[in-house]
Scaffold this active site. Sequence first.
Site, PDB file in Angstrom:
ATOM      1  N   ARG A 179     -21.515  -2.885   1.968  1.00 18.99           N
ATOM      2  CA  ARG A 179     -20.859  -4.187   2.142  1.00 18.99           C
ATOM      3  C   ARG A 179     -21.242  -4.830   3.477  1.00 18.99           C
ATOM      4  O   ARG A 179     -21.315  -4.155   4.501  1.00 18.99           O
ATOM      5  CB  ARG A 179     -19.333  -3.989   2.097  1.00 18.99           C
ATOM      6  CG  ARG A 179     -18.558  -5.239   2.458  1.00 18.99           C
ATOM      7  CD  ARG A 179     -17.160  -5.210   1.968  1.00 18.99           C
ATOM      8  NE  ARG A 179     -16.326  -4.235   2.653  1.00 18.99           N
ATOM      9  CZ  ARG A 179     -15.060  -4.001   2.314  1.00 18.99           C
ATOM     10  NH1 ARG A 179     -14.518  -4.643   1.300  1.00 18.99           N
ATOM     11  NH2 ARG A 179     -14.358  -3.099   2.963  1.00 18.99           N
ATOM     12  N   ARG A 223     -10.434   6.688   4.396  1.00 22.68           N
ATOM     13  CA  ARG A 223      -9.638   5.631   3.742  1.00 22.68           C
ATOM     14  C   ARG A 223      -9.360   5.994   2.288  1.00 22.68           C
ATOM     15  O   ARG A 223      -8.274   5.718   1.776  1.00 22.68           O
ATOM     16  CB  ARG A 223     -10.380   4.282   3.835  1.00 22.68           C
ATOM     17  CG  ARG A 223     -10.356   3.706   5.243  1.00 22.68           C
ATOM     18  CD  ARG A 223     -11.391   2.628   5.436  1.00 22.68           C
ATOM     19  NE  ARG A 223     -11.144   1.450   4.634  1.00 22.68           N
ATOM     20  CZ  ARG A 223     -12.090   0.577   4.274  1.00 22.68           C
ATOM     21  NH1 ARG A 223     -13.349   0.770   4.638  1.00 22.68           N
ATOM     22  NH2 ARG A 223     -11.778  -0.457   3.559  1.00 22.68           N
ATOM     23  N   ARG A 232       0.828  -1.206   0.000  1.00 25.45           N
ATOM     24  CA  ARG A 232       0.000   0.000   0.000  1.00 25.45           C
ATOM     25  C   ARG A 232       0.863   1.258   0.000  1.00 25.45           C
ATOM     26  O   ARG A 232       0.331   2.361  -0.062  1.00 25.45           O
ATOM     27  CB  ARG A 232      -0.872   0.016   1.248  1.00 25.45           C
ATOM     28  CG  ARG A 232      -2.324  -0.430   0.973  1.00 25.45           C
ATOM     29  CD  ARG A 232      -3.034  -0.412   2.295  1.00 25.45           C
ATOM     30  NE  ARG A 232      -4.455  -0.298   2.248  1.00 25.45           N
ATOM     31  CZ  ARG A 232      -5.297  -1.325   2.312  1.00 25.45           C
ATOM     32  NH1 ARG A 232      -4.859  -2.544   2.320  1.00 25.45           N
ATOM     33  NH2 ARG A 232      -6.594  -1.116   2.359  1.00 25.45           N
TER      34      ARG A 232
HETATM   35  P1  AMP Z   1      -8.596  -3.747   3.711  1.00 29.35           P
HETATM   36  O1  AMP Z   1      -9.339  -4.914   4.262  1.00 29.35           O
HETATM   37  O2  AMP Z   1      -7.567  -4.128   2.680  1.00 29.35           O
HETATM   38  O3  AMP Z   1      -9.511  -2.634   3.234  1.00 29.35           O
HETATM   39  O4  AMP Z   1      -7.742  -3.134   4.920  1.00 29.35           O
HETATM   40  C1  AMP Z   1      -8.391  -2.625   6.072  1.00 29.35           C
HETATM   41  C2  AMP Z   1      -7.424  -1.795   6.874  1.00 29.35           C
HETATM   42  O5  AMP Z   1      -6.302  -2.596   7.283  1.00 29.35           O
HETATM   43  C3  AMP Z   1      -6.803  -0.621   6.153  1.00 29.35           C
HETATM   44  O6  AMP Z   1      -7.653   0.519   6.144  1.00 29.35           O
HETATM   45  C4  AMP Z   1      -5.535  -0.405   6.980  1.00 29.35           C
HETATM   46  O7  AMP Z   1      -5.841   0.213   8.204  1.00 29.35           O
HETATM   47  C5  AMP Z   1      -5.109  -1.834   7.282  1.00 29.35           C
HETATM   48  N1  AMP Z   1      -4.212  -2.382   6.234  1.00 29.35           N
HETATM   49  C6  AMP Z   1      -4.464  -3.416   5.387  1.00 29.35           C
HETATM   50  N2  AMP Z   1      -3.412  -3.650   4.573  1.00 29.35           N
HETATM   51  C7  AMP Z   1      -2.463  -2.751   4.914  1.00 29.35           C
HETATM   52  C8  AMP Z   1      -1.163  -2.456   4.424  1.00 29.35           C
HETATM   53  N3  AMP Z   1      -0.628  -3.136   3.408  1.00 29.35           N
HETATM   54  N4  AMP Z   1      -0.475  -1.438   5.019  1.00 29.35           N
HETATM   55  C9  AMP Z   1      -0.999  -0.752   6.043  1.00 29.35           C
HETATM   56  N5  AMP Z   1      -2.217  -0.948   6.534  1.00 29.35           N
HETATM   57  C10 AMP Z   1      -2.967  -1.943   5.992  1.00 29.35           C
END
Ligand code: AMP
Length: 214
Positions: A125, A169, A88
Amino acid sequence: MKVILLGPPGVGKGTQAKQLVEYFKIPHISTGDMLREIVKEESPVGLKVREIMNRGDLVPDDLVTEIVRLRLKKADALSGFILDGYPRTNVQAKSLDEILNDSPLNGAIYLDASQQTLIQRLSGRRVCKKCGANFHITNMPPKSSGICDKCGGELFQRSDDQVETIKKRLNVYLRQTVSLIDYYQSRNKLIKLNADEPASVVYNTLIDILGKWR
Ligand code: AMP
């Protein structure tokens, strides 16, 4: 086949990845899912991670990279995986290149969609508490309201899928993640798809692309 799915929150990375891994029989590695497991443990690290995730911010690069490094070492990931939600940041992208070293990525698939589509998808969702399957109150409703079609588990709304956190986000994505598109484009690894299209259309295109990397 070693693939990453890139794109803003809500673009459908998780939904696509879950179907693709069933088709290609390789693991789906989602840092969001792994972090949510850590949060469940209620350890000091888990509590800190929960606070960061609930704010819509990114968890520190070192921590996420260590989780990914350990996961990619497991036997089931050695010959291939679909990585969803990582990298990310550019720091994470460089770390991933180091981790993969002599067996690099086949490609980075960039799913893009309008802001309106993203907010509509995220705010509607619903996720199964038991098996993690994703639904959507209008685009992909469960047969019986609030109940998972696959395992009968209870559906819930992620705490970071509230409209204010969604906006945060999306801002974090624009600030920290969008530069990854250049990172992979300059290495001739990027394939861009329009994910405003229905999920089934995007899925069929992905099957064609990934099928060539098998
Ligand atoms: P997601 O399920 O991919 O939308 O991720 C949910 C949350 O997890 C994000 O908003 C971040 O807070 C954290 N997160 C997930 N992947 C990462 C990553 N590669 N780097 C930093 N934070 C992450």
